[in-house]
Design a protein around this motif. Sequence first.
Motif, mmCIF file in Angstrom:
data_model
loop_
_atom_site.group_PDB
_atom_site.id
_atom_site.type_symbol
_atom_site.label_atom_id
_atom_site.label_comp_id
_atom_site.label_asym_id
_atom_site.label_seq_id
_atom_site.Cartn_x
_atom_site.Cartn_y
_atom_site.Cartn_z
ATOM 1 N N UNK A 141 -1.499 -5.815 0.939
ATOM 2 C CA UNK A 141 -1.875 -5.086 2.153
ATOM 3 C C UNK A 141 -0.649 -4.494 2.838
ATOM 4 N N UNK A 142 0.437 -5.235 2.836
ATOM 5 C CA UNK A 142 1.667 -4.739 3.460
ATOM 6 C C UNK A 142 2.181 -3.511 2.730
ATOM 7 N N UNK A 143 2.144 -3.550 1.391
ATOM 8 C CA UNK A 143 2.611 -2.404 0.608
ATOM 9 C C UNK A 143 1.762 -1.166 0.880
ATOM 10 N N UNK A 144 0.458 -1.356 0.993
ATOM 11 C CA UNK A 144 -0.435 -0.231 1.267
ATOM 12 C C UNK A 144 -0.110 0.395 2.619
ATOM 13 N N UNK A 199 6.384 0.490 -6.913
ATOM 14 C CA UNK A 199 6.239 -0.965 -6.925
ATOM 15 C C UNK A 199 5.845 -1.559 -8.272
ATOM 16 N N UNK A 200 5.439 -0.717 -9.233
ATOM 17 C CA UNK A 200 5.188 -1.203 -10.585
ATOM 18 C C UNK A 200 3.853 -1.870 -10.809
ATOM 19 N N UNK A 201 2.888 -1.750 -9.864
ATOM 20 C CA UNK A 201 1.565 -2.366 -10.039
ATOM 21 C C UNK A 201 0.487 -1.379 -9.603
ATOM 22 N N UNK A 202 -0.738 -1.619 -10.090
ATOM 23 C CA UNK A 202 -1.902 -0.839 -9.667
ATOM 24 C C UNK A 202 -2.712 -1.687 -8.697
ATOM 25 N N UNK A 214 -9.249 -6.169 -7.463
ATOM 26 C CA UNK A 214 -7.965 -5.922 -8.130
ATOM 27 C C UNK A 214 -7.597 -7.066 -9.068
ATOM 28 N N UNK A 215 -7.986 -8.288 -8.710
ATOM 29 C CA UNK A 215 -7.586 -9.462 -9.475
ATOM 30 C C UNK A 215 -8.683 -10.025 -10.376
ATOM 31 N N UNK A 247 -2.180 -10.107 -8.041
ATOM 32 C CA UNK A 247 -1.487 -9.631 -6.853
ATOM 33 C C UNK A 247 -1.675 -10.603 -5.700
ATOM 34 N N UNK A 248 -0.685 -10.677 -4.819
ATOM 35 C CA UNK A 248 -0.792 -11.511 -3.627
ATOM 36 C C UNK A 248 -1.436 -10.709 -2.502
#
Length: 478
Positions: free
Chosen positions: A235-238, A375-378, A80-81, A229-230
């Motif tokens: 992982x928490x968002x997922x 959340x505004x991110x991929x 991702x990063x 991304x952090x």
Amino acid sequence: MNTGHRHHVTDPKDRVPLDQKIAYGLGMATPIAFGNALAQLTNLIFNIGLGINPILLGIAQMLPRFWDAISDPLAGYLSDNTRTRWGRRRPYVLFGGLATGVCFGAIWHVSPTLGPWGTLLFYLGTTLLFYTAVTVYTVPLQALGFEMTRDYHERTRLFAFGSFIGNVFAILTPWMYWMAKREAVFPDEITGMKFVGSGVGILIMGMAVFCGMRCKERYYAELERQPHLKFWESLKAVMQSRTFLRLLACIFLVTAGYSFVNGFANYIIIYYVFAGEKSAASTVMGINGTAWAIAALVAVFPMAWWSRRHGKPSTIRLAVILMMAGNLLKVVCYNPALPMLTLIPTVLISAGMLMLYTMGPAMVADVCNEDELVNGVRREGCFSSMYSWWLKFAGSSALLVAGALLVATRFNHAVAVQTGFTLFWLRTYEIALPTLLCAGGLVFMIRYPLTEDRAYENKRLLDERRQAAENPTGDETP
């Protein structure tokens, strides 16, 4: 009849070119065909062939999944990063695929002189390397599939291509054991698998290179500007996505159900249907494996039709029902007088699994849109890694249970004729456990919230947001 389901038409700009679909399908052949082949061949080579205790073998198969708990999320986070001239995913697909091929071939080069513990440690070490390489390869590969198109139906078509081509190669995998058992060529199946496994490893490398070179990251320029991304936050968002958790729970339970009795069908065919005659059994196992792959190939087409007409959640429900029906039919289809009856449950379960494991990633891709809207991110890599890890955990943790169940049946690898007690419990476990857990998984797909209409509404809102970001003044472009 009006089903109440409204079908949306894919915009031409959202279609994936045919050559990229083929390349992606070749890339998916490794997790679909050859990754599963390792699980099936492990008991045949290391338990039946080399006599390793099934409980210890189950532990050795489970331990790499503890490492997966670290390596899978890490692979998703890193991809991702990653920012390179070749994109976020393709470097991992290319080099991870090469490493996967090398490690697959190495697993089978075990020396019979190592003894039980040496053999077990060799298997553990080589499979740990193999599964690490698979993670580096498949987590970014699946994430790449999520982002090759943003259309609900085109995602289904892309993953259907992957399933179709992967199952073309899956036709070959059941015959790997048959090839290794050819006494006219090899002295035993242990020696035979060294040559067969090395050939498959070379094939894996070639397909990974082609996939990594041909598939394109269409939206990389847009995502390149996304902040890094952090790890824990992602992982928490997922894992806070309720839609994702419902889908995951369904597929987790089905996967665990069949993994609880991993390889039991082979034991039943060898020792119940053919009374310990391995050579004859290997032929029917090969025919069943080929039928499995052909059924999966054919099932792609009704799956695509059903999904277009009734939506992805309905297709998942149909898949689970087919698997339950196939499993229950084993009560009558495990018949020593009519061994080819085993083809009936093989075809039904294969069709169901094809639908389930094709729809799963396509639906996770839709969840990624929902996550971006909120959340505004991929973070396709993180979703891919968590989806993959939970399914791996379902499979590998159940392998320990499978080993314990096999011991509970009092199976004895040293004799050709097993006791009535052993044969009864092999069949009971192999039929009952998957059926019960499939029923549990089906519950989670009742009234699944991310319908086709909602997915297209999410896509519309995201397109409007992107257009507004590109043209914040609202001026029309001349």
